[in-house]
Design a protein around this motif. Structure first.
Motif, PDB file in Angstrom:
ATOM      1  N   THR A  83       4.199  24.839   2.222  1.00  0.00           N
ATOM      2  CA  THR A  83       2.928  24.209   1.885  1.00  0.00           C
ATOM      3  C   THR A  83       2.366  23.555   3.148  1.00  0.00           C
ATOM      4  N   VAL A  84       1.117  23.101   3.081  1.00  0.00           N
ATOM      5  CA  VAL A  84       0.497  22.502   4.269  1.00  0.00           C
ATOM      6  C   VAL A  84       1.298  21.283   4.704  1.00  0.00           C
ATOM      7  N   PRO A  85       1.745  21.213   5.957  1.00  0.00           N
ATOM      8  CA  PRO A  85       2.497  20.032   6.393  1.00  0.00           C
ATOM      9  C   PRO A  85       1.608  18.797   6.443  1.00  0.00           C
ATOM     10  N   GLY A  86       2.070  17.715   5.842  1.00  0.00           N
ATOM     11  CA  GLY A  86       1.267  16.510   5.803  1.00  0.00           C
ATOM     12  C   GLY A  86       1.628  15.444   6.811  1.00  0.00           C
TER      13      GLY A  86
ATOM     14  N   PRO B 141       3.526  20.186  -4.903  1.00  0.00           N
ATOM     15  CA  PRO B 141       4.684  20.380  -5.781  1.00  0.00           C
ATOM     16  C   PRO B 141       5.391  19.069  -6.075  1.00  0.00           C
ATOM     17  N   TYR B 142       6.252  19.106  -7.085  1.00  0.00           N
ATOM     18  CA  TYR B 142       7.216  18.021  -7.321  1.00  0.00           C
ATOM     19  C   TYR B 142       7.920  17.737  -6.008  1.00  0.00           C
ATOM     20  N   HIS B 143       7.956  16.464  -5.636  1.00  0.00           N
ATOM     21  CA  HIS B 143       8.499  16.091  -4.331  1.00  0.00           C
ATOM     22  C   HIS B 143       9.715  15.195  -4.491  1.00  0.00           C
TER      23      HIS B 143
ATOM     24  N   HIS C 281       0.841  -1.195   0.000  1.00  0.00           N
ATOM     25  CA  HIS C 281       0.000   0.000   0.000  1.00  0.00           C
ATOM     26  C   HIS C 281       0.878   1.248   0.000  1.00  0.00           C
ATOM     27  N   GLY C 282       0.400   2.316  -0.648  1.00  0.00           N
ATOM     28  CA  GLY C 282       1.139   3.575  -0.686  1.00  0.00           C
ATOM     29  C   GLY C 282       0.358   4.695  -0.055  1.00  0.00           C
ATOM     30  N   LEU C 283       1.033   5.554   0.705  1.00  0.00           N
ATOM     31  CA  LEU C 283       0.413   6.735   1.302  1.00  0.00           C
ATOM     32  C   LEU C 283       1.174   7.981   0.886  1.00  0.00           C
ATOM     33  N   ASN C 284       0.458   8.900   0.250  1.00  0.00           N
ATOM     34  CA  ASN C 284       1.007  10.205  -0.083  1.00  0.00           C
ATOM     35  C   ASN C 284       0.479  11.190   0.948  1.00  0.00           C
ATOM     36  N   ALA C 285       1.327  11.572   1.892  1.00  0.00           N
ATOM     37  CA  ALA C 285       0.956  12.532   2.933  1.00  0.00           C
ATOM     38  C   ALA C 285       1.724  13.826   2.748  1.00  0.00           C
ATOM     39  N   SER C 286       1.814  14.256   1.492  1.00  0.00           N
ATOM     40  CA  SER C 286       2.400  15.565   1.211  1.00  0.00           C
ATOM     41  C   SER C 286       1.293  16.603   1.155  1.00  0.00           C
ATOM     42  N   GLY C 287       1.642  17.845   1.460  1.00  0.00           N
ATOM     43  CA  GLY C 287       0.647  18.899   1.544  1.00  0.00           C
ATOM     44  C   GLY C 287       0.559  19.755   0.298  1.00  0.00           C
ATOM     45  N   ARG C 288      -0.526  20.486   0.204  1.00  0.00           N
ATOM     46  CA  ARG C 288      -0.782  21.351  -0.943  1.00  0.00           C
ATOM     47  C   ARG C 288      -0.419  22.803  -0.621  1.00  0.00           C
ATOM     48  N   SER C 289      -0.248  23.582  -1.664  1.00  0.00           N
ATOM     49  CA  SER C 289       0.070  25.000  -1.508  1.00  0.00           C
ATOM     50  C   SER C 289      -1.130  25.761  -0.955  1.00  0.00           C
ATOM     51  N   PRO C 290      -0.900  26.883  -0.295  1.00  0.00           N
ATOM     52  CA  PRO C 290      -2.019  27.708   0.183  1.00  0.00           C
ATOM     53  C   PRO C 290      -2.895  28.184  -0.977  1.00  0.00           C
ATOM     54  N   ALA C 291      -4.159  28.381  -0.701  1.00  0.00           N
ATOM     55  CA  ALA C 291      -5.087  28.843  -1.738  1.00  0.00           C
ATOM     56  C   ALA C 291      -4.705  30.215  -2.281  1.00  0.00           C
ATOM     57  N   ARG C 292      -3.958  30.975  -1.501  1.00  0.00           N
ATOM     58  CA  ARG C 292      -3.565  32.316  -1.935  1.00  0.00           C
ATOM     59  C   ARG C 292      -2.199  32.362  -2.604  1.00  0.00           C
ATOM     60  N   LEU C 293      -1.576  31.187  -2.843  1.00  0.00           N
ATOM     61  CA  LEU C 293      -0.262  31.173  -3.498  1.00  0.00           C
ATOM     62  C   LEU C 293      -0.445  31.268  -5.008  1.00  0.00           C
ATOM     63  N   THR C 294      -0.120  32.399  -5.567  1.00  0.00           N
ATOM     64  CA  THR C 294      -0.169  32.627  -7.005  1.00  0.00           C
ATOM     65  C   THR C 294       1.122  33.306  -7.438  1.00  0.00           C
TER      66      THR C 294
END
Length: 527
Positions: free
Chosen positions: A106-109, A405-407, A75-88
């Protein structure tokens, strides 16, 4: 068969094993196994301890990936976070993405990743898994040698940073009177309190409770974009691992947005080549380097958050495409380009238990201590994973809101037929896929035991035709690679070549054999 002189010997055991880069963390995991926990319990406890005993590479504000063999399936778990909604792009004010400060956060996962692993596979109470980490954070511990070296490097780098967002880092990691040297004591009661909150709440407090409010308030007060909605909306993702074959074995990786695809492409290319019998034969080294360059060229072109851009994984790993890429390898070094398939700071751990459950887990702040931002009163050091977004318009990995992002962090797992061989990993930024390729071939093609497979001298492609090699590889090999067009640079700093851990399991006896990186403070703890 090449045999390398090892400072350490492989460790054999049958009841349980934990291998990681810091001995105190390995002992925390071993204690959990002895208390009746399984491999996932041990992995989570070890990972939590690593945020305390190796903060130079990871923290509570990290991201995490994991592969779990449950006894019959991977099984694989991707617990990486996404960028803030205001990141442009506009939020960057025309500048490139900085390496430090709030913008690359980015959000810590990691906290949710711990909780999700435990919820699906764990056995002991989640709060119990935080106990070892809490102990070391509150009571303190003495720095080990490599840890002290990396800590001192981090302190020197931090002196160049100014701004209110960096103030608390100094109070936590460079307090008055503290000197980063082996044996120096360090503790962080704030860190302990935070881990207890995470344990009591199953990590919910980090995303929806008091910890979340503190993170968001610090961002608001010091120029960050992260807010309560970003934290509250975070989820991990269970994913189907991807793989490539080498002979009867398969190397398994987490799919994009992780860069494990680069290792699989390289291995798939090498799988169609006849490597020399001697591991350090320059012809074999040349072929591996060229394959790795092609793997990276494709990964840098296509790897992104698949929820934002389709990543052609199947096409990139198809026999026809790998054959076409293989045909590009000649006798001279290439300056690699991506193909068209349609026409540094990280910690790694491996854990295994008596019942056959095995875990490959990696978590990281990136670039040592990460962003340099520490949330006041919490000990939470935030990662800077957003630095790996592309600033190229139209690129699949282009900077955007609510996007992973690319991790660089990738856990690895090896199988043979339908049987697990075991978990392994080599941490170290863009060295990681290169380490996976070399460790896999050391094991499968050259028959090295786990410790030898880690101790063997490494090479690292760094861009263009430049290849760094460890001096132990030898002058003959370096000159031979140079004659093939490689710009060879001898690197004397072992930190540049990653830090790995391995646990293999004999399917007929259940005997475990582990190796731990001799380039760092690591340990295999077993019973």
């Amino acid at each position: 068969m090449t045999i390398y002189s090892s400072v350490r010997q492989p460790v054999f055991a049958r009841q349980g094993m934990v291998a990681t880069s810091q001995p105190l963390a390995a002992q925390v995991g071993l204690h959990v196994l002895r208390e009746g926990g399984n491999a996932v319990d041990a992995a989570v406890a070890t990972a939590a301890a690593l945020t305390v005993v190796e903060p130079t590479s990871n923290g509570i504000g990290s991201d995490l990936f994991a592969l779990v063999w449950d006894g019959g399936e991977l099984h694989g778990l991707n617990a990486s976070g996404r960028s803030p909604a205001r990141l442009t792009r506009d939020a960057l004010g025309g500048q490139d993405m900085p390496t430090h400060g709030w913008l690359p956060v980015t959000v810590p996962g990691t906290p949710r990743g711990w909780a999700d692993l435990h919820a699906r596979f764990g056995r002991l109470p989640f709060a119990q898994l935080m106990a070892g980490a809490v102990h070391y954070a509150r009571s303190g511990y003495p720095l080990s040698p490599v840890l002290a070296e990396n800590w001192g490097r981090g302190i020197r780098a931090h002196r160049a940073r100014s701004g209110p967002e960096f103030d608390h880092w100094r109070r936590v990691f460079a307090p008055e009177g503290f000197t980063a040297r082996p044996g120096e004591l360090w503790h962080s009661p704030e860190h302990a309190d935070t881990l207890e909150r995470i344990g009591r709440s199953g990590a919910a407090d980090f995303y929806d409770g008091e910890l979340a409010r503190r993170i968001a308030a610090h961002a608001r007060d010091t120029g960050g974009l992260l807010d309560l909605d970003d934290l509250g909306g975070h989820t991990s993702e269970w994913v189907q691992p991807i793989s490539a074959a080498y002979g009867e074995h398969r190397l398994w990786e987490i799919p994009p947005n992780g860069q494990g695809l680069a290792a699989l492409i390289a291995l798939g290319i090498v799988n169609g080549l006849t490597l020399p019998d001697h591991r350090d034969d320059p012809d074999g080294l040349h072929a591996q380097i060229e394959a790795m360059k092609l793997g990276f060229a494709d990964a840098h072109r296509y790897v992104a958050d698949p929820q934002h851009s389709a990543v052609p994984v199947d096409a990139l790993l198809s026999p026809g495409y790998l054959s076409a890429r293989r045909d590009l390898i000649g006798k001279q070094a290439l300056d690699p380009q991506a193909g068209d398939p349609n026409s540094h700071g990280t910690v790694y751990l491996a854990a295994a238990d008596r019942d056959g459950q095995m875990v490959s887990l990696i978590q990281s702040n990136y670039m040592g201590f990460g962003s340099g931002v520490v949330v006041p009163g919490t000990g939470i050091a935030l990662q800077n994973r957003g630095h790996n977004f592309s600033m190229q318009a139209g690129h699949p990995n282009e900077i955007a809101p609510c996007k992973r992002p690319y991790h660089t962090i990738i856990p690895g797992f090896l199988t043979r037929g339908d049987q697990p061989v075991g978990p392994f990993g080599v941490m170290g930024g863009f060295m990681q896929p290169q380490g996976h390729l070399q460790v896999t071939l050391n094991t499968v093609r050259y028959g090295l035991n786990p410790q030898q497979a880690l101790d063997a001298p490494r090479w690292q492609w760094t861009g263009g035709k430049t290849v760094e090699v460890e001096h132990e590889l030898g002058a003959f090999q370096a000159r031979a690679l140079q004659a093939r067009g490689h710009d060879v640079q001898v690197q004397l700093n072992p930190n540049a070549f990653g830090r790995g851990q391995i646990i293999w399991r004999d399917p007929s006896t259940g005997v475990l054999v582990g190796g731990s990186e001799s380039r760092t403070d690591g340990q295999v703890a077993a019973y």
